[in-house]
Design an enzyme around this catalytic site. Structure first.
Site, mmCIF file in Angstrom:
data_model
loop_
_atom_site.group_PDB
_atom_site.id
_atom_site.type_symbol
_atom_site.label_atom_id
_atom_site.label_comp_id
_atom_site.label_asym_id
_atom_site.label_seq_id
_atom_site.Cartn_x
_atom_site.Cartn_y
_atom_site.Cartn_z
ATOM 1 N N PRO A 117 -0.485 -11.751 -32.968
ATOM 2 C CA PRO A 117 0.163 -10.438 -32.858
ATOM 3 C C PRO A 117 0.874 -10.275 -31.519
ATOM 4 O O PRO A 117 0.644 -11.033 -30.570
ATOM 5 C CB PRO A 117 -1.015 -9.475 -32.970
ATOM 6 C CG PRO A 117 -2.136 -10.222 -32.296
ATOM 7 C CD PRO A 117 -1.936 -11.669 -32.658
ATOM 8 N N GLY A 218 -8.669 -6.300 -40.818
ATOM 9 C CA GLY A 218 -7.963 -5.070 -41.115
ATOM 10 C C GLY A 218 -7.762 -4.219 -39.873
ATOM 11 O O GLY A 218 -8.183 -4.583 -38.773
ATOM 12 N N CYS A 251 -7.786 -3.358 -31.017
ATOM 13 C CA CYS A 251 -8.002 -2.609 -32.266
ATOM 14 C C CYS A 251 -9.367 -1.949 -32.366
ATOM 15 O O CYS A 251 -9.561 -1.061 -33.200
ATOM 16 C CB CYS A 251 -7.779 -3.517 -33.469
ATOM 17 S SG CYS A 251 -8.775 -5.023 -33.449
ATOM 18 N N GLU A 341 -4.893 5.156 -37.120
ATOM 19 C CA GLU A 341 -5.009 4.273 -35.960
ATOM 20 C C GLU A 341 -3.811 4.492 -35.039
ATOM 21 O O GLU A 341 -2.677 4.595 -35.495
ATOM 22 C CB GLU A 341 -5.042 2.807 -36.404
ATOM 23 C CG GLU A 341 -5.194 1.834 -35.232
ATOM 24 C CD GLU A 341 -5.119 0.384 -35.657
ATOM 25 O OE1 GLU A 341 -5.876 -0.442 -35.108
ATOM 26 O OE2 GLU A 341 -4.287 0.062 -36.547
ATOM 27 N N LEU A 420 -11.773 -9.726 -35.224
ATOM 28 C CA LEU A 420 -12.968 -8.992 -35.623
ATOM 29 C C LEU A 420 -12.978 -8.760 -37.131
ATOM 30 O O LEU A 420 -12.172 -7.994 -37.659
ATOM 31 C CB LEU A 420 -13.035 -7.647 -34.884
ATOM 32 C CG LEU A 420 -12.830 -7.706 -33.359
ATOM 33 C CD1 LEU A 420 -12.983 -6.303 -32.760
ATOM 34 C CD2 LEU A 420 -13.787 -8.686 -32.696
#
Length: 493
Positions: A117, A218, A251, A341, A420
C-alpha cells in the site's frame, strides 16, 4: 519515434521476474536455517541503516504521514520484526513428538506475490521480505503507483543486503512499471504460489478471487471505549498518540471514541485540553461531505494529512495547535461518514447510557466496517474488559494502549506485523498477525503405531461388551463415553 505499450512491457517484466524468483527460491530451499537467518538478519540491519532516508523519500513521494514517524515504522518493520522471528524454526524439521512418532517438516510455499500500500510503503516492504524469506520463499512486489519510487528504492536496499549475506538477490523483486494488468498477471501466474495482500478492499478482493491462495486483510474501523474506571487523561493521551502517529495511517488506529453520557463532560474536556477540536454542526456537515467520495469510499485527499491540512482542504477554520478533529456522530452506515474508517486525525464521537449499550454500539460499527480487525478500550474494571472482549467481533482487543501501535505488536506482546488478519468474519484467511508461520506448509512424517488386526479386535470387543449384559439397554449406552474408551484403549495397544 518508437512507441511502447506500457501494459505489454509490464506484463513481460512480471514473467521475467517470476522466472528468476522461481530459480532463486529453489536455491534458497537448499540452504540451512543458519544461512536463511543470516540473510534475514542482513535485511533487518539494512532497514535500520536506511530508515531515515527511505522514510523521507516515502513522505515526499506520497505526502502521507510524518517522516519522523515513518522512521520508527521502518525500524519496526525491519529490526523489530527480525527480533520477533529470529529464533523461529522454519527450515527442515520444526517439531517432533517422540511418543507419537511424528515429525513436522517445514515446506516453503514457493513464490509469494506481495501487494504494497501507499500508506506504509517502505516498512511493509521490509516486513514482507523478511517473513517471506524466513519461511524459505521468494517474493515479488506489486507497488502502489503513488509510492512506486520509494518501494523500488527499498527493494534495491534489500537486494543488496541479500547479496551481502551470500544469497541470491532475485529472492526479492519489484515491478518497476506497475499496471493493473501486471498485478493481475502476477497474482494469477501459475508459478506464483501465494498472495500476501495489504491495501484497499478492492485490491484484497481481487487477490482472493485470483484463484491463487491468498492472505488478505480488511479495513480497520476500531472504536475506542473510555470506561468510568479509566485514567481519563492517560486514556486520551494514548488515543491521541495513536491517532496522530504518522497522521493515522496505520489501520489499527482508533476511528472513534465512545463513553457514557455521564463521562462525556470529563472526556470532552480532557480531549480539548490535549488538542482536540470538537466541530460544530456546520463544520461536521462540511467536513463529512469531504471525508467520503460519491461511491462511499474514503477520500484519498484526507489520508495521512494533518488536522490543519484537512481543515484547509475542507474549508473550515480550527484553532492553531489542533491535533485531532472530533465530530459527534449519531448514526452508523451510509450518510454517517464519521462511522467509517478515516486514516487521518479525525475521530467520530459516540455516547450511550452505559457500557453495555456502548458495547452493542461498538459491535454495530464494526459489523458495518472493520469486521474482525481491532477494538480498543481503556478501563481498570476487569469485568467491563471481559464483557467487551467476549462480544466485539474483532481479532484483537487492545486494552490500555495506543491501538495503532498495540495492534501491530509495537506496544503490546502481539507478534510484530504490518499485515493484520481479520478472520473469517472479515473475509480473511487468518485472524492472526501475519508472520513466517503463515507462509509455510507443513509435511508430517508419521510412523505406524497400531496394526489393523489390533484395531479391529479392540473395536469388536468394545462393541460386543454392552450386548453381553442383559441388564444394559441400548438407550442406556453413552456413545460419547464408549468412543472415548475405545480410543483410549487403542492408544494403549
Amino acid at each position: 519515434m518508437q512507441l511502447y505499450d506500457k501494459d505489454l512491457l509490464s506484463v513481460q517484466e512480471v514473467r521475467d521476474l517470476v522466472s528468476k524468483a522461481v530459480a532463486a527460491q529453489q536455491e534458497l530451499a537448499q540452504k540451512s536455517q543458519e544461512e536463511v537467518d543470516a540473510i534475514v538478519r542482513s535485511i533487518a540491519y539494512a532497514g535500520v541503516r536506511n530508515a531515515q532516508r527511505l522514510a523521507k523519500m516515502a513522505h515526499e513521494e506520497t505526502g502521507f504521514g510524518k517522516a519522523a514517524d515513518k522512521v520508527i515504522k521502518n525500524v519496526f518493520g525491519s529490526l523489530s520484526v527480525y527480533e520477533a522471528i529470529k529464533d523461529m524454526k522454519t527450515v527442515g524439521v520444526i517439531d517432533e513428538d517422540k511418543e507419537k512418532k511424528t515429525k513436522t517438516i517445514a515446506v516453503p510455499v514457493g513464490v509469494v506475490a506481495g501487494l504494497i500500500p501507499s500508506t506504509n510503503p517502505t516498512s511493509t516492504t521490509f516486513f514482507k521480505s523478511e517473513i517471506a524469506l524466513k519461511a524459505g520463499n521468494a517474493i515479488i512486489f506489486s507497488p502502489h503507483p503513488n509510492a512506486k519510487e520509494s518501494i523500488v528504492e527499498t527493494v534495491k536496499v534489500i537486494r543488496t543486503a541479500i547479496a551481502e549475506a551470500g544469497g541470491n538477490e532475485d529472492l526479492v523483486a519489484v515491478i518497476t512499471n506497475p499496471t493493473i494488468q501486471a498485478t493481475d498477471v502476477l497474482m494469477k501466474h501459475p508459478m506464483v504460489n501465494m498472495i500476501l495482500a495489504t491495501g484497499g478492499s478492492a485490491m484484497v478482493r481481487a487477490a482472493y478471487s485470483s484463484g491463487t491462495p491468498a492472505i488478505g486483510v480488511g479495513p480497520g474501523n476500531g472504536p475506542a471505549y473510555i470506561d468510568e474506571s479509566a485514567d481519563v487523561a492517560l486514556a486520551v493521551k494514548r488515543i491521541f498518540d495513536s491517532k496522530t502517529f504518522d497522521n493515522g495511517t496505520i489501520c489499527s488506529s482508533e476511528q472513534s471514541v465512545m463513553c457514557t453520557y455521564d463521562m462525556e463532560p470529563i472526556v470532552r474536556a480532557e480531549m480539548e485540553k490535549q488538542g482536540a477540536c470538537f466541530l460544530n454542526d456546520a463544520q461536521i456537515a462540511r467536513l463529512g461531505k469531504f471525508i467520503l467520495r460519491a461511491n462511499g469510499t474514503m477520500n484519498p485527499q484526507i489520508v495521512g494529512r494533518s488536522a490543519k491540512d484537512i481543515a484547509a482542504l475542507a474549508g473550515i477554520e480550527i484553532p492553531d495547535g489542533t491535533r485531532v478533529l472530533v465530530a459527534r456522530e449519531n448514526g452508523i452506515g451510509f450518510g454517517h461518514p464519521y462511522s467509517n474508517e478515516k486514516l487521518c486525525p479525525i475521530l467520530g464521537f459516540f455516547t450511550g447510557k452505559d457500557y453495555k449499550e456502548l458495547c452493542d454500539l461498538a459491535c454495530k460499527i464494526l459489523l458495518y466496517e472493520g469486521k474482525g480487525h481491532t477494538f480498543s478500550m481503556h478501563a481498570k474494571n476487569q469485568e467491563v474488559i471481559d464483557y467487551f472482549a467476549k462480544r466485539v467481533p474483532v481479532s484483537r482487543v487492545m486494552v490500555n494502549t495506543p491501538s495503532a501501535l498495540g495492534g501491530i505488536g509495537g506496544s503490546t506482546g502481539m507478534q510484530p506485523s504490518l499485515t493484520l488478519g481479520c478472520g473469517a468474519i472479515g473475509g480473511s484467511a487468518t485472524s492472526e498477525n501475519v508472520g513466517p508461520q503463515h507462509l509455510i506448509n507443513v509435511k508430517v512424517v508419521a510412523e505406524g503405531l497400531h496394526e489393523l488386526d489390533d484395531i479391529r479386535k479392540t473395536v469388536d470387543q468394545e462393541v460386543a461388551a454392552p450386548c453381553c449384559c442383559s441388564t444394559v439397554k441400548a438407550s442406556d449406552i453413552n456413545i460419547d463415553d464408549l468412543v472415548m474408551e475405545i480410543v483410549k484403549r487403542l492408544q494403549e495397544i
